[in-house]
Scaffold this motif. Structure first.
Motif, short mmCIF file in Angstrom:
data_model
loop_
_atom_site.label_atom_id
_atom_site.label_comp_id
_atom_site.label_asym_id
_atom_site.label_seq_id
_atom_site.Cartn_x
_atom_site.Cartn_y
_atom_site.Cartn_z
N GLY A 545 12.01 29.59 35.29
CA GLY A 545 12.13 30.87 34.64
C GLY A 545 12.49 31.96 35.64
O GLY A 545 12.85 31.71 36.77
N GLY A 546 12.39 33.18 35.18
CA GLY A 546 12.84 34.29 35.98
C GLY A 546 14.20 34.76 35.49
O GLY A 546 14.85 34.13 34.67
N LEU A 547 14.60 35.91 36.02
CA LEU A 547 15.81 36.58 35.56
C LEU A 547 16.91 36.46 36.60
O LEU A 547 16.63 36.43 37.80
N ARG A 548 18.15 36.36 36.13
CA ARG A 548 19.28 36.30 37.06
C ARG A 548 20.34 37.33 36.67
O ARG A 548 20.62 37.51 35.49
N LEU A 549 20.94 37.94 37.67
CA LEU A 549 22.12 38.79 37.47
C LEU A 549 23.33 38.06 38.04
O LEU A 549 23.28 37.56 39.16
N HIS A 550 24.39 37.97 37.24
CA HIS A 550 25.62 37.30 37.69
C HIS A 550 26.73 38.33 37.87
O HIS A 550 26.92 39.18 37.00
N VAL A 551 27.45 38.23 38.97
CA VAL A 551 28.63 39.08 39.15
C VAL A 551 29.74 38.21 39.74
O VAL A 551 29.52 37.52 40.74
N ALA A 552 30.91 38.23 39.13
CA ALA A 552 32.05 37.44 39.61
C ALA A 552 33.11 38.38 40.19
O ALA A 552 33.53 39.33 39.53
N PHE A 553 33.53 38.10 41.42
CA PHE A 553 34.53 38.93 42.09
C PHE A 553 35.94 38.44 41.76
O PHE A 553 36.14 37.26 41.49
N PRO A 554 36.92 39.35 41.87
CA PRO A 554 38.31 38.93 41.67
C PRO A 554 38.76 37.99 42.79
O PRO A 554 38.25 38.08 43.91
N ASP A 555 39.71 37.12 42.48
CA ASP A 555 40.11 36.08 43.43
C ASP A 555 41.58 36.15 43.82
O ASP A 555 42.14 35.16 44.26
N CYS A 556 42.20 37.31 43.63
CA CYS A 556 43.58 37.50 44.08
C CYS A 556 43.65 38.82 44.85
O CYS A 556 43.00 39.79 44.49
N TRP A 557 44.51 38.84 45.89
CA TRP A 557 44.55 39.98 46.79
C TRP A 557 46.01 40.39 46.98
O TRP A 557 46.90 39.54 46.93
N THR A 558 46.23 41.69 47.22
CA THR A 558 47.61 42.13 47.47
C THR A 558 48.14 41.55 48.77
O THR A 558 49.35 41.46 48.97
N GLY A 559 47.26 41.18 49.66
CA GLY A 559 47.70 40.66 50.95
C GLY A 559 47.89 41.76 51.98
O GLY A 559 48.32 41.48 53.10
N GLU A 560 47.60 42.99 51.61
CA GLU A 560 47.83 44.10 52.54
C GLU A 560 46.54 44.88 52.85
O GLU A 560 45.94 44.70 53.89
N GLN A 561 46.09 45.70 51.88
CA GLN A 561 44.97 46.59 52.19
C GLN A 561 43.64 45.83 52.13
O GLN A 561 43.42 45.00 51.28
N LEU A 562 42.75 46.19 53.05
CA LEU A 562 41.41 45.62 53.03
C LEU A 562 40.51 46.37 52.05
O LEU A 562 39.38 45.97 51.80
N ASP A 563 41.01 47.49 51.52
CA ASP A 563 40.20 48.30 50.60
C ASP A 563 41.20 49.14 49.80
O ASP A 563 42.40 49.15 50.09
N SER A 564 40.75 49.80 48.78
CA SER A 564 41.62 50.69 48.02
C SER A 564 40.77 51.85 47.53
O SER A 564 39.54 51.82 47.64
N ALA A 565 41.43 52.86 46.98
CA ALA A 565 40.71 54.09 46.64
C ALA A 565 39.55 53.82 45.70
O ALA A 565 38.45 54.36 45.88
N ASP A 566 39.77 52.97 44.72
CA ASP A 566 38.67 52.66 43.79
C ASP A 566 37.92 51.39 44.23
O ASP A 566 37.05 50.91 43.50
N HIS A 567 38.29 50.84 45.38
CA HIS A 567 37.64 49.66 45.96
C HIS A 567 37.83 48.42 45.09
O HIS A 567 37.13 47.42 45.26
N LYS A 568 38.75 48.49 44.15
CA LYS A 568 38.99 47.37 43.24
C LYS A 568 40.46 47.00 43.16
O LYS A 568 40.80 45.82 43.04
N SER A 569 41.36 48.00 43.15
CA SER A 569 42.73 47.71 42.74
C SER A 569 43.53 46.92 43.77
O SER A 569 44.62 46.47 43.48
#
Lengths: 640, 158
Positions: A545-569
């Protein structure tokens, strides 16, 4: 009685304690051979367990006497269990086609039953059943019997995949089908409950009957008049070889301590295997087995060779087997009297089994090898010459996991608000112990020991803190799973990559593919709101028992920036196994599961607000070589 | 079978996680530990006459579990000298503590693990080890002192 030292040490030891695995009482009952009464429930649980055992038995070609739970463990690589990429290659009776099981690690992992041409054309083959366990060709080569797909029952399907039919419908598992030589009957193993035993059913599903109780590994004599099998009826956790007439009469024990009986083509001898450790865990790359032969009446037992998995040549003069030497396995061959032993391959398998199978004309032998990168079915001439690959090596990506304890909390966010301590909602951090508003790749790399069980992972992972009734909950652990969702190979995450998954400001439910909640119980449903979970805790450790939080990250990258303004795009999710053109670089699919020692209540909420705002941040600070190595070995098991 | 079935089931449901965590420090992993725990309960189910009701049911199952963990045959109880060695932990998760634990003599280490991994009370530890509660308290107190000294030494340096 407790002391003040107690609470201090209890907290530190809790961090040192491993996460226990779920354990089912039904498994205990199954091992003890107790019928639970509540048959439907017990059968359901038994199925899951038997599925694992069957899969593992298929790996090992060694016995699984289910009734007594003589389990065969899968091979253990550096972390976690792995299943073979391909297993159980078997010739069709006319020698034109080969059926085998191919492991599908993605999605709902399973074995597919595939058929390929024996001449090497059409290497991908045809999927005959999407989910299957052990199987057998019909003597006329037109059908296959197999166990599966969704329940452990016996099915029959045409060799082209059409006309699938279910032959058994049982609460407890029915597995390991074998056709009678005349093709009219199928023997199989029924396990669990008082009805456990070897059964025979007509190939049309009619006339089912039990031949012998408590048995496994049935093998028809070539004339179809007898069945050899193994049983633990003499004593639990043993495996003896028995024979019984096909009408259920004339049961007798042929050999004490033997498994996997195989009749010689003339029906006068039986080869079998003996050995292995007495423990429930057999490791075919470590335990010593021996191939024996005996006369069909049990007389004249003779040890032939070190190894297991014997198969007779069609003329009965030779036996191919898995030869064990110095911790590795190859295909060996011996004359039926034990003379003239040779090793035919140079596979040196340690984490899969070469599994020889003799062609019906006796000219060729199938085996499994990984010499081109990942396991595939190969064929060679019976003298070991002319080895070539028959199946396209599946590119199965095997997920790898890192487990990290929670390291600290603060109101910093080095991705959203770098350099501004205290400007964020409350975060719970995992992995790197030094993460704060000023963290950089260099500071993380220098950040001292990580809370992760892989010291090479200095990455920072964080989620909004969970509050229950206004009190912050300290998670038990974070499990970070790195898998592959794209069909092509993936690149390791670039060093210093920053990314956020999920929406911290979501006013309503987000896609459960991105973030969701579940209870830490088997087959838990994912939900957008916090469920109410079972669970009891003592000393800071979760049981069930107990509670779990699941979060899945995106798996494709532009190949250039390590970050972006919204930290997602700069990142995007793959779709149907491919990355979008805008984000062409496939990277591992990182998914996080945070385990909380709470049962989840209506008054639980995230620091980012409510129950819908699930999100997580990842700042990659892996040791570059270590991550590249894991990605290569686990996610990119491809030829190229 | 009847008798203790439901008590054993209840014990398993409540405590199998703690059994696993403790036994993993003997077998080296939770997978093998789960197997040992299940086998221990199987043996308990089969050999219910072996429980004479002198101590707690849980203490009896712990003793079976240790026997299973070291592969001992038969149902004879282990003597103190035959108790398995505990201490296999994932050192990367708290290297300082792992090092300090390694420095404990076997009996202190066993007591410490029974206290914090198995989450047993002093009385229960005494029962499992076949010693008086006072002896457990003394052993743990020595272990605490030794651990505390080792930890402070290492952590000051680190």
């Amino acid at each position: 009685m407790t002391t003040h030292e107690d609470s201090h040490f209890a907290a530190r030891f809790a961090a040192l304690a491993p996460q226990p695995l779920p354990g089912d009482w039904d498994d205990v009952l199954g091992r003890a051979g107790v019928d639970r009464g509540d048959r439907r429930f017990a059968g359901f649980r038994m199925r899951r367990r038997r599925r694992l055992l069957v899969v593992l038995a298929a790996v090992g070609l060694v016995s699984v006497v289910t009734a007594s739970a003589l389990a065969v463990r899968a091979f253990v690589l550096d972390r976690g269990q792995r299943y073979p990429d391909v297993t159980l290659p078997a010739w069709s009776p006319d020698g034109q086609r080969i059926a085998f099981l191919a492991w599908r690690p993605t999605g709902r992992s399973r074995f597919e039953l595939r058929v390929v041409n024996a001449d090497g054309s059409g290497q991908r083959g045809r999927v005959v059943a999407r989910k299957a366990g052990s199987f057998a060709w019909s003597p006329d080569g037109r059908k296959l019997a197999f166990e599966g797909p969704s329940t452990l029952d016996i099915y029959v399907v045409n060799a082209d995949g059409s006309g699938q039919r279910r032959l058994t419908r049982d609460a407890a598992p029915s597995t390991s089908p074998v056709w009678s030589p005349d093709g009219r009957r199928i023997a199989y193993v029924h396990s669990g409950g008082p009805g456990a035993g070897i059964y025979v059913v007509g190939a049309d599903g009619s006339g089912r009957r039990m031949l012998a109780r408590r048995g496994d590994q049935p093998a028809w004599s070539p004339d179809g008049r007898k069945l050899a099998f193994v049983s633990d009826r003499r004593k639990p956790r043993t495996s003896d070889v028995y024979v019984v007439n096909a009408d259920g009469s004339g049961l007798r024990r042929l050999a004490q301590s033997g498994q996997r009986p195989v009749w010689s083509p003339d029906g006068r001898k039986i080869a079998f295997v003996s050995g292995g450790s007495p423990s429930p865990v057999l490791t075919p790359n470590q335990d010593v087995f021996n191939v024996f032969t005996m006369n069909a009446d049990g007389s004249g037992k003779r040890k032939l060779a070190r190894g297991f998995g014997p198969v007779w040549s069609p003329d009965g003069r030779k036996i191919a087997f898995v030869r064990q030497r110095a911790g590795s396995m190859d295909v060996g061959v011996t004359n039926a009297d034990g003379s003239g032993q040779r090793t035919l391959t140079r596979v040196r398998a340690v984490d899969f089994i070469p599994q020889p199978a003799w062609s019906p004309d006796g000219q060729r032998i199938l085996f499994v090898s990984d010499r081109e990168g990942s396991e595939a079915v190969y064929v060679m001439n019976a003298d070991g010459s002319g080895q070539r690959r028959l199946t396209s090596p599946a590119p199965p990506a095997i997920p790898f996991r890192v487990r990290c304890g929670s390291s600290h909390r603060n109101q910093d966010d080095p991705i959203v608000s770098p350099g501004q301590p205290g400007s964020s909602h409350d975060h719970t951090f995992f992995g790197n112990r030094s993460t704060d508003a000023f963290s950089t790749l260099a500071s993380l790399r220098a950040g001292g020991p990580t809370t992760c069980n892989d010291p090479a992972d200095a990455s920072a992972y964080w989620v909004p803190t969970l509050y229950v009734a206004g009190r912050a909950v300290e998670p038990l652990a974070l499990i970070a799973t790195y898998s592959r969702r794209t069909t092509g190979p993936v690149e390791p995450f670039p060093a210093g990559l920053k990314v956020i998954a999920g929406n911290a400001h979501a006013p309503r439910a987000q896609s459960t593919a991105v973030t969701s909640w579940s209870c830490a119980v088997p087959r838990a449903a994912r939900s957008s709101t916090i469920p109410s979970c079972p669970g009891t805790w003592r000393g800071g450790l979760t049981r069930n028992g107990g509670l779990r939080l699941h979060v899945a990250f995106p798996d494709c990258w532009t190949g250039e920036q390590l970050d972006s303004a919204d930290h997602k795009s700069h990142m995007a999710y793959s779709s149907r196994g491919a990355c979008p053109r805008s984000h062409p670089v496939a990277v591992p699919a990182l998914s996080l599961v945070v385990h909380y020692p709470v049962s989840g209540r209506r008054d639980a909420e995230l620091a980012s607000g409510g129950q819908f705002s699930g999100h997580a941040d990842f700042f990659n600070a892996w040791n570059r070589a270590a991550l590249a190595s894991w990605v290569k070995r686990y996610l990119n098991r491809t030829l190229e | 079978m009847a008798g203790l079935d439901s008590e054993l089931e209840d014990l398993y449901r409540r405590r199998q996680g703690a059994f696993q965590v403790m036994l993993a420090s003997i077998t080296g992993g939770v997978e093998s530990a789960r197997d040992v725990v299940q086998e221990a309960f199987v043996q308990a189910l089969r050999d219910q006459d072996g429980f004479r009701g002198e101590g707690s049911l849980e203490g009896w199952v712990w003793r079976i579990a240790f026997r299973v963990a070291i592969g001992s045959k038969g149902s004879r109880e282990l003597t103190v000298d035959e108790m398995p060695e505990v201490g296999l932990v994932d050192e990367s998760r708290d290297p300082t503590l792992a090092l300090a634990v390694r420095g404990l003599p076997p009996q202190r280490r066993m007591a410490i693990f029974l206290r914090y991994f198995a989450d047993l009370s002093y009385a229960e530890i005494g029962e499992v080890l076949g010693v008086a509660e006072g002896t457990v308290a003394a052993t743990l107190s020595q272990a605490h002192r030794q651990l505390g000294a080792a930890l402070s030494a290492n952590e000051v340096v680190a």
